[in-house]
Design a protein around this motif. Structure first.
Motif, short mmCIF file in Angstrom:
data_model
loop_
_atom_site.label_atom_id
_atom_site.label_comp_id
_atom_site.label_asym_id
_atom_site.label_seq_id
_atom_site.Cartn_x
_atom_site.Cartn_y
_atom_site.Cartn_z
N GLU A 107 0.66 -2.06 -4.75
CA GLU A 107 0.72 -3.34 -5.44
C GLU A 107 -0.38 -4.57 -4.97
O GLU A 107 -0.58 -5.24 -3.93
N LEU A 108 -1.43 -4.55 -5.57
CA LEU A 108 -2.39 -5.31 -5.45
C LEU A 108 -1.80 -6.76 -5.24
O LEU A 108 -1.59 -7.43 -7.01
N GLN A 109 -1.59 -7.69 -4.50
CA GLN A 109 -1.13 -8.91 -4.36
C GLN A 109 -2.27 -10.12 -4.34
O GLN A 109 -2.12 -10.92 -4.67
N ALA A 110 -3.59 -9.61 -3.33
CA ALA A 110 -4.34 -10.98 -4.02
C ALA A 110 -5.76 -10.36 -2.89
O ALA A 110 -6.10 -9.13 -2.83
N VAL A 111 -6.64 -11.78 -3.69
CA VAL A 111 -8.29 -11.39 -3.68
C VAL A 111 -9.15 -12.00 -2.61
O VAL A 111 -9.06 -13.20 -3.77
N SER A 112 -9.76 -11.29 -1.57
CA SER A 112 -10.62 -12.55 -1.39
C SER A 112 -11.97 -12.39 -1.00
O SER A 112 -12.88 -10.69 -1.54
N ASP A 113 -12.90 -12.30 -0.64
CA ASP A 113 -14.25 -12.29 -0.84
C ASP A 113 -14.20 -11.27 0.36
O ASP A 113 -15.06 -10.37 0.16
N GLU A 114 -13.49 -10.94 1.40
CA GLU A 114 -13.65 -10.69 2.58
C GLU A 114 -12.89 -9.13 1.92
O GLU A 114 -13.25 -8.01 2.54
N GLY A 115 -11.81 -8.72 1.16
CA GLY A 115 -10.69 -7.71 1.28
C GLY A 115 -10.22 -7.86 0.03
O GLY A 115 -9.90 -9.14 -0.98
N ALA A 117 -5.15 -7.73 -0.35
CA ALA A 117 -3.94 -7.52 -0.43
C ALA A 117 -3.12 -7.09 -0.85
O ALA A 117 -2.39 -7.15 -1.89
N LEU A 118 -2.65 -5.83 0.00
CA LEU A 118 -1.54 -4.56 -0.98
C LEU A 118 -0.20 -4.74 -0.68
O LEU A 118 -0.17 -4.69 0.84
N LEU A 119 0.57 -4.97 -1.27
CA LEU A 119 2.18 -5.07 -1.54
C LEU A 119 2.29 -3.45 -1.39
O LEU A 119 2.82 -3.11 -1.92
N LEU A 120 2.90 -2.41 0.46
CA LEU A 120 3.09 -1.09 0.50
C LEU A 120 5.23 -1.37 0.14
O LEU A 120 5.44 -2.32 0.79
N ARG A 121 5.62 -0.72 -0.77
CA ARG A 121 6.85 -0.77 -1.03
C ARG A 121 7.31 0.66 0.13
O ARG A 121 6.72 1.58 -0.86
N TYR A 122 7.84 0.90 1.36
CA TYR A 122 8.82 2.50 1.17
C TYR A 122 9.57 2.22 1.97
O TYR A 122 10.75 1.67 2.75
N ARG A 123 10.51 3.28 2.16
CA ARG A 123 11.90 4.00 2.88
C ARG A 123 11.76 4.34 3.93
O ARG A 123 10.16 4.97 4.20
N LYS A 124 11.90 4.10 5.55
CA LYS A 124 11.45 4.08 6.27
C LYS A 124 13.10 4.67 7.25
O LYS A 124 14.52 4.01 6.67
N PRO A 125 13.26 5.76 8.02
CA PRO A 125 14.28 5.59 8.97
C PRO A 125 15.18 4.18 10.05
O PRO A 125 14.48 3.47 10.13
N LYS A 126 16.63 3.99 9.71
CA LYS A 126 17.37 2.84 10.37
C LYS A 126 16.77 2.99 11.72
O LYS A 126 16.23 4.68 12.60
N GLU A 127 16.37 1.86 12.57
CA GLU A 127 16.24 1.70 14.03
C GLU A 127 17.53 2.52 14.81
O GLU A 127 17.66 3.49 15.23
N LYS A 132 18.11 5.37 5.54
CA LYS A 132 17.47 4.86 5.27
C LYS A 132 16.94 3.03 4.91
O LYS A 132 18.24 3.26 4.33
N VAL A 133 16.00 2.34 5.80
CA VAL A 133 15.88 1.18 4.84
C VAL A 133 15.21 1.01 3.78
O VAL A 133 14.15 1.51 4.23
N ASP A 134 15.16 -0.10 3.27
CA ASP A 134 13.74 -0.37 2.35
C ASP A 134 13.27 -0.75 3.14
O ASP A 134 13.75 -2.20 3.67
N VAL A 135 11.94 -1.14 3.28
CA VAL A 135 10.52 -1.79 3.65
C VAL A 135 9.57 -2.41 2.66
O VAL A 135 9.11 -1.27 1.83
N GLU A 136 9.25 -4.08 2.54
CA GLU A 136 7.99 -4.02 1.99
C GLU A 136 6.94 -4.66 3.06
O GLU A 136 7.71 -5.43 4.25
N GLU A 137 6.27 -4.37 3.06
CA GLU A 137 4.77 -5.53 3.88
C GLU A 137 3.80 -5.24 3.44
O GLU A 137 3.06 -4.23 2.37
#
Length: 155
Positions: A107-115, A117-127, A132-137
């Motif tokens: 998801e497009l979160q922000a826009v600047s003159d340089e580039g 920012a995308l919000l990525l949502r995915y699942r990754k294995p638990k440590e 699995k756990v849901d991750v947002e970065e």
């Protein structure tokens, strides 16, 4: 004044009065087929295309120079090429192909003159343990890293 310069000047004059619209592409073929692609901060209507067409066509002398003119809006599937296009799509999902051919969707979160920012949502294995756990970065991407970016159409 040369043909292409005259067309460009007429479009610039029209767009100076319609600051919500901007030129994405202007192509003139060897046979003088003129194609104008517009986009706008709130989209482009049929009336916007007609107004732009009239601004050019009514100020050109067809007796002096025969040409065909086509004015259109950028299609939904067309890649985003300008920061202004990215800004109007904040909150939408984008599919971004990077220069290294890695594809990212977020998801497009922000826009600047340089580039962007995308919000990525995915699942990754638990440590620890199973499952699995849901991750947002948030991932920041410079325009120079983007090979192609398109809006993901959802129905």
């Amino acid at each position: 004044m040369e043909f292409k310069e005259k067309i460009t000047a007429l479009l610039e004059e029209f767009l100076s009065q319609r600051t919500d619209l901007f030129l994405l592409d202007l192509k003139i073929s060897a046979a003088d087929d003129v194609t104008v692609v517009l986009d706008g901060d709130q989209g482009v209507t049929l009336q916007d295309c007609l107004d732009a067409s009239r601004a050019v066509e009514f100020n050109m002398d067809r007796e002096a120079h025969d040409f065909s003119l086509q004015v259109m809006s950028a299609g939904l599937s067309e890649p985003l090429t300008m920061p202004r296009q990215f800004k109007k799509n904040i909150g939408r999902d984008l599919k971004v192909l990077l220069q290294d051919d890695k594809e990212i969707e977020g998801e497009l979160q922000a826009v600047s003159d340089e580039g962007i920012a995308l919000l990525l949502r995915y699942r990754k294995p638990k440590e620890v343990g199973k499952g699995k756990v849901d991750v947002e970065e948030t991932l920041e991407i410079r325009y120079s890293e983007i090979k192609k970016a398109t809006v993901v159409v959802k129905f």
